[in-house]
Design an enzyme around this catalytic site. Structure first.
Site, PDB file in Angstrom:
ATOM      1  CB  THR A 193      58.120  49.320  24.096  1.00  0.00           C
ATOM      2  OG1 THR A 193      58.434  48.926  25.436  1.00  0.00           O
ATOM      3  CG2 THR A 193      56.682  48.953  23.773  1.00  0.00           C
ATOM      4  CG  LEU A 239      59.898  55.928  19.809  1.00  0.00           C
ATOM      5  CD1 LEU A 239      59.783  55.894  18.278  1.00  0.00           C
ATOM      6  CD2 LEU A 239      59.501  57.308  20.334  1.00  0.00           C
ATOM      7  CG  HIS A 240      58.520  52.519  26.643  1.00  0.00           C
ATOM      8  ND1 HIS A 240      59.014  51.239  26.592  1.00  0.00           N
ATOM      9  CD2 HIS A 240      59.426  53.245  27.352  1.00  0.00           C
ATOM     10  CE1 HIS A 240      60.169  51.185  27.242  1.00  0.00           C
ATOM     11  NE2 HIS A 240      60.437  52.388  27.715  1.00  0.00           N
ATOM     12  CG  ASP A 241      53.157  55.183  26.499  1.00  0.00           C
ATOM     13  OD1 ASP A 241      53.137  53.995  26.869  1.00  0.00           O
ATOM     14  OD2 ASP A 241      53.149  56.141  27.297  1.00  0.00           O
TER      15      ASP A 241
END
Length: 315
Positions: A193, A239-241
């Site tokens: 991520t 954009l982790h999630d």
């Protein structure tokens, strides 16, 4: 079509994830549950209500854990703003919430719809661990469980990784999750991520689209950009999630993965969930706990995912 239960500590990238899921024609948000992490649980539930109202989305919302299984909650207000959405003064009135708490709801939905639902965990894993105490076979009843968290396999010597916040916030809960029997458990960690970047060009494209969703998505970015500019010297964000949601909906966004046991280990300062393999596929140089195989994502097509994310929110 994926019917998805979202467990979220609704900060900025969690809000982006809800916007992305709502815009994908192959996704249906079935319910949303709250947990502490990016902000307090109280703010997380208010932010769920705010985002679902913006989307015109009417789904059950349930309150979850306000603190980890042990110790105090660590709240990342310095990253997402004190309220989790950048402290912009949005009217975040409490939404109508279900009578049952999040862990009970996770168990009930799995038993009512075995094999039909996907569980997407975007925050600390406390609610999932509490649900497993009620039903140790819970994950075998979800079509898949996809979580944003973990650090992948051990990195090459000299490599530094971003903090594994969702694991570090409740390592005891994370241990329960990785030890539980499952149909499919997918770990989308900071090893992938952190390299999936919404850059200046992509942010400008979102702003230029002018849609209400894109406008909200860019309005709440400032606090996030303020934090990450200290990491890279540019006003860009990972954009982790959203990436975890993207891998759930389209597994081809993942270009490499390894199935194997994951352990949660601390170094005296922080906890990480790691695949018990080195970067070159060898076992670590110490004994580790056996665990059922987790699918650990090790590489993604970041450019294609970012393009899809921008297109969905701009549409």
């Amino acid at each position: 079509m994926r019917r998805i239960v979202v467990d979220t500590d609704t900060g900025i990238d969690d809000a982006h994830t809800l916007l992305y899921l709502a815009g994908r024609p192959d996704a249906e948000i079935v319910t949303v549950t709250s947990v502490y992490g990016n902000c307090t649980e109280e703010d997380a539930i208010r932010n769920i209500g705010h985002v679902t109202r913006l989307l015109g989305l009417e789904v059950p919302i349930a309150r979850g854990a306000a603190e980890p299984l042990r110790g105090p909650a660590h709240i990342a207000g310095y990253v997402h703003g004190k309220d989790g959405l950048g402290d912009l003064g949005h009217d975040r009135s409490l939404p109508r919430v279900a009578d049952e708490p999040a862990p009970e709801l996770l168990v009930r939905l799995a038993n009512e719809h075995p094999g039909e639902l996907d569980l997407l965990a975007l925050g600390p894993l406390t609610n999932l661990a509490l649900a497993l105490r009620q039903d140790p076979e819970l994950f075998t009843k979800y079509r898949s469980v996809v979580l944003m968290g973990g650090s992948g396999p051990y990195a090459p010597p000299g490599t530094l990784l971003m903090i594994d916040a969702n694991i570090n916030n409740d390592p005891e809960a994370a241990r329960a999750v990785f030890a539980a029997p499952r149909r499919e458990l997918v770990m989308v960690g900071v090893n992938v991520t952190a390299r999936t970047i919404l850059d200046e060009h992509a942010i400008a494209a979102l702003k230029a689209s002018g849609t209400p969703v894109a406008r909200f998505a860019t309005e709440i970015l400032d606090a996030y950009l303020d934090f990450y500019q200290n990491e890279w010297g540019r006003r860009i964000i990972p954009l982790h999630d959203p990436l975890a949601a993207g891998v759930l909906l389209d597994p081809s966004f993942a270009t490499a993965w390894t199935d194997g046991p994951v352990n949660v280990r601390g170094d005296g300062f922080l906890y990480r969930a790691r695949l018990m393999r080195t970067h070159d596929g060898l076992p670590p140089a110490f004994p580790y706990e056996p665990a059922p195989p987790t699918r650990v994502i090790t590489a993604v097509d970041a450019l294609r995912f970012v393009a899809d994310f921008v297109e969905v929110l701009a549409r």
